[in-house]
Design a protein around this motif. Sequence first.
Motif, PDB file in Angstrom:
ATOM      1  N   UNK A 164       0.811  -1.216   0.000  1.00 58.36           N
ATOM      2  CA  UNK A 164       0.000   0.000   0.000  1.00 58.36           C
ATOM      3  C   UNK A 164       0.843   1.265   0.000  1.00 58.36           C
ATOM      4  N   UNK A 165       2.117   1.161   0.425  1.00 55.98           N
ATOM      5  CA  UNK A 165       3.002   2.320   0.541  1.00 55.98           C
ATOM      6  C   UNK A 165       4.418   1.916   0.148  1.00 55.98           C
ATOM      7  N   UNK A 166       5.263   2.901   0.000  1.00 53.83           N
ATOM      8  CA  UNK A 166       6.699   2.635  -0.076  1.00 53.83           C
ATOM      9  C   UNK A 166       7.449   3.727   0.662  1.00 53.83           C
ATOM     10  N   UNK A 167       8.580   3.334   1.210  1.00 55.75           N
ATOM     11  CA  UNK A 167       9.493   4.288   1.838  1.00 55.75           C
ATOM     12  C   UNK A 167      10.522   4.690   0.788  1.00 55.75           C
ATOM     13  N   UNK A 168      10.768   5.971   0.671  1.00 56.74           N
ATOM     14  CA  UNK A 168      11.762   6.466  -0.272  1.00 56.74           C
ATOM     15  C   UNK A 168      12.910   7.083   0.499  1.00 56.74           C
ATOM     16  N   UNK A 169      14.109   6.560   0.281  1.00 52.88           N
ATOM     17  CA  UNK A 169      15.318   7.081   0.920  1.00 52.88           C
ATOM     18  C   UNK A 169      16.214   7.729  -0.134  1.00 52.88           C
ATOM     19  N   UNK A 170      16.984   8.704   0.315  1.00 49.03           N
ATOM     20  CA  UNK A 170      17.845   9.424  -0.617  1.00 49.03           C
ATOM     21  C   UNK A 170      19.218   9.679   0.009  1.00 49.03           C
ATOM     22  N   UNK A 171      20.236   9.552  -0.819  1.00 48.70           N
ATOM     23  CA  UNK A 171      21.599   9.847  -0.390  1.00 48.70           C
ATOM     24  C   UNK A 171      22.433  10.291  -1.564  1.00 48.70           C
ATOM     25  N   UNK A 189      15.950  10.497   7.057  1.00 51.12           N
ATOM     26  CA  UNK A 189      14.484  10.607   7.128  1.00 51.12           C
ATOM     27  C   UNK A 189      13.870  10.082   5.845  1.00 51.12           C
ATOM     28  N   UNK A 190      13.232   8.920   5.913  1.00 48.30           N
ATOM     29  CA  UNK A 190      12.601   8.339   4.732  1.00 48.30           C
ATOM     30  C   UNK A 190      11.253   9.018   4.466  1.00 48.30           C
ATOM     31  N   UNK A 191      10.948   9.193   3.189  1.00 49.03           N
ATOM     32  CA  UNK A 191       9.666   9.753   2.776  1.00 49.03           C
ATOM     33  C   UNK A 191       8.675   8.606   2.602  1.00 49.03           C
ATOM     34  N   UNK A 192       7.525   8.680   3.257  1.00 48.39           N
ATOM     35  CA  UNK A 192       6.502   7.642   3.162  1.00 48.39           C
ATOM     36  C   UNK A 192       5.484   8.064   2.105  1.00 48.39           C
ATOM     37  N   UNK A 193       5.315   7.230   1.093  1.00 50.36           N
ATOM     38  CA  UNK A 193       4.449   7.558  -0.037  1.00 50.36           C
ATOM     39  C   UNK A 193       3.364   6.495  -0.167  1.00 50.36           C
ATOM     40  N   UNK A 194       2.090   6.954  -0.281  1.00 49.92           N
ATOM     41  CA  UNK A 194       0.964   6.035  -0.430  1.00 49.92           C
ATOM     42  C   UNK A 194       0.682   5.772  -1.900  1.00 49.92           C
ATOM     43  N   UNK A 195       0.108   4.633  -2.163  1.00 48.54           N
ATOM     44  CA  UNK A 195      -0.188   4.216  -3.528  1.00 48.54           C
ATOM     45  C   UNK A 195      -1.089   5.211  -4.246  1.00 48.54           C
ATOM     46  N   UNK A 196      -2.004   5.814  -3.516  1.00 46.28           N
ATOM     47  CA  UNK A 196      -2.980   6.722  -4.117  1.00 46.28           C
ATOM     48  C   UNK A 196      -2.533   8.179  -4.138  1.00 46.28           C
ATOM     49  N   UNK A 197      -1.329   8.478  -3.667  1.00 47.30           N
ATOM     50  CA  UNK A 197      -0.858   9.861  -3.664  1.00 47.30           C
ATOM     51  C   UNK A 197      -0.771  10.414  -5.089  1.00 47.30           C
ATOM     52  N   UNK A 198      -1.025  11.718  -5.204  1.00 39.82           N
ATOM     53  CA  UNK A 198      -1.015  12.366  -6.501  1.00 39.82           C
ATOM     54  C   UNK A 198       0.423  12.706  -6.938  1.00 39.82           C
ATOM     55  N   UNK A 199       0.560  12.893  -8.251  1.00 39.09           N
ATOM     56  CA  UNK A 199       1.852  13.296  -8.802  1.00 39.09           C
ATOM     57  C   UNK A 199       2.211  14.698  -8.318  1.00 39.09           C
ATOM     58  N   UNK A 200       3.505  14.940  -8.133  1.00 42.40           N
ATOM     59  CA  UNK A 200       3.954  16.242  -7.643  1.00 42.40           C
ATOM     60  C   UNK A 200       5.437  16.424  -7.948  1.00 42.40           C
ATOM     61  N   UNK A 201       5.945  17.613  -7.681  1.00 39.93           N
ATOM     62  CA  UNK A 201       7.380  17.828  -7.768  1.00 39.93           C
ATOM     63  C   UNK A 201       8.023  17.331  -6.481  1.00 39.93           C
ATOM     64  N   UNK A 202       9.062  16.575  -6.640  1.00 44.88           N
ATOM     65  CA  UNK A 202       9.742  15.998  -5.482  1.00 44.88           C
ATOM     66  C   UNK A 202      11.093  16.678  -5.300  1.00 44.88           C
ATOM     67  N   UNK A 203      11.372  17.123  -4.085  1.00 45.40           N
ATOM     68  CA  UNK A 203      12.652  17.744  -3.767  1.00 45.40           C
ATOM     69  C   UNK A 203      13.300  16.957  -2.632  1.00 45.40           C
ATOM     70  N   UNK A 204      14.481  16.403  -2.903  1.00 46.80           N
ATOM     71  CA  UNK A 204      15.196  15.603  -1.913  1.00 46.80           C
ATOM     72  C   UNK A 204      16.508  16.289  -1.556  1.00 46.80           C
TER      73      UNK A 204
END
Length: 246
Positions: A164-171, A189-204
């Motif tokens: 239902x979700x995924x954790x997104x990590x960045x380095x 700090x991992x970003x938690x993203x849900x399957x139904x989340x809308x598209x957006x600009x991502x800044x890591x």
Amino acid sequence: MASDDNFPPIKGTYNGINYYIQNGKQRQRKAGGGFTRESIKNNPKMQGVRDSNQELALCSRFNKNFKEALFPFINDLGDGTLHSRLMKLFMQIKTLDEAPVGKRTVVNGLCCDMGRKLLREFKFTKGPGTRDILGPIADLDTKTGVLKAVAFDPKRLKFPKGSTHFYLQYGVLEYNLKGNAFRFILNTDALVVAKEDEAKELVLEIPEKPKKGSAVFGVVKVQFYQKLPDRFYKSFAKGAVGIGVV
């Protein structure tokens, strides 16, 4: 086994000649040929072999240091083929270096567009890769380590069954050209993203800037989970982990 003229076969070296049996027949050749440690080290005709061995050793060392730096992202993959697949990748990237054979390095190969393209397209896992995770447009500021993906869309990813979700990590993977050393700057700090989340600009972002004069690569990792009332449960399905390099 006797020879064709009924004499017993001869095996060994005598008066500088090697005697041996091949396909049932007595054969001979001048001794001293072949690959030996001494000939590879000193024979001028073996320079090509020495050059290849030198490049292989440098590539192997780069592979080892690369994996050690990325340990926080790859330590739980459990993939016994990763080392050999990375070695094959780095050997290919090394050939893009325009230096003479024997002095070509992976680092110089990564300084050209094709080298970086090969690394970005490398499949670390059977899960999503760079383009799947970030979308078609991703920009890395190598001075600050800030990564922007203007078309980040969770729906682009194939969620394993039950996830239902995924954790997104960045380095940021930083390679010191002069010191021949890696450093991995991780945002813990991992970003938690849900399957139904809308598209957006991502800044890591990362907690500190990369050092000047280093080769810099952004690295993202996604791990799929299933959310139940009490907590998130990690998915161990095929394709549940994805790693990408920018």
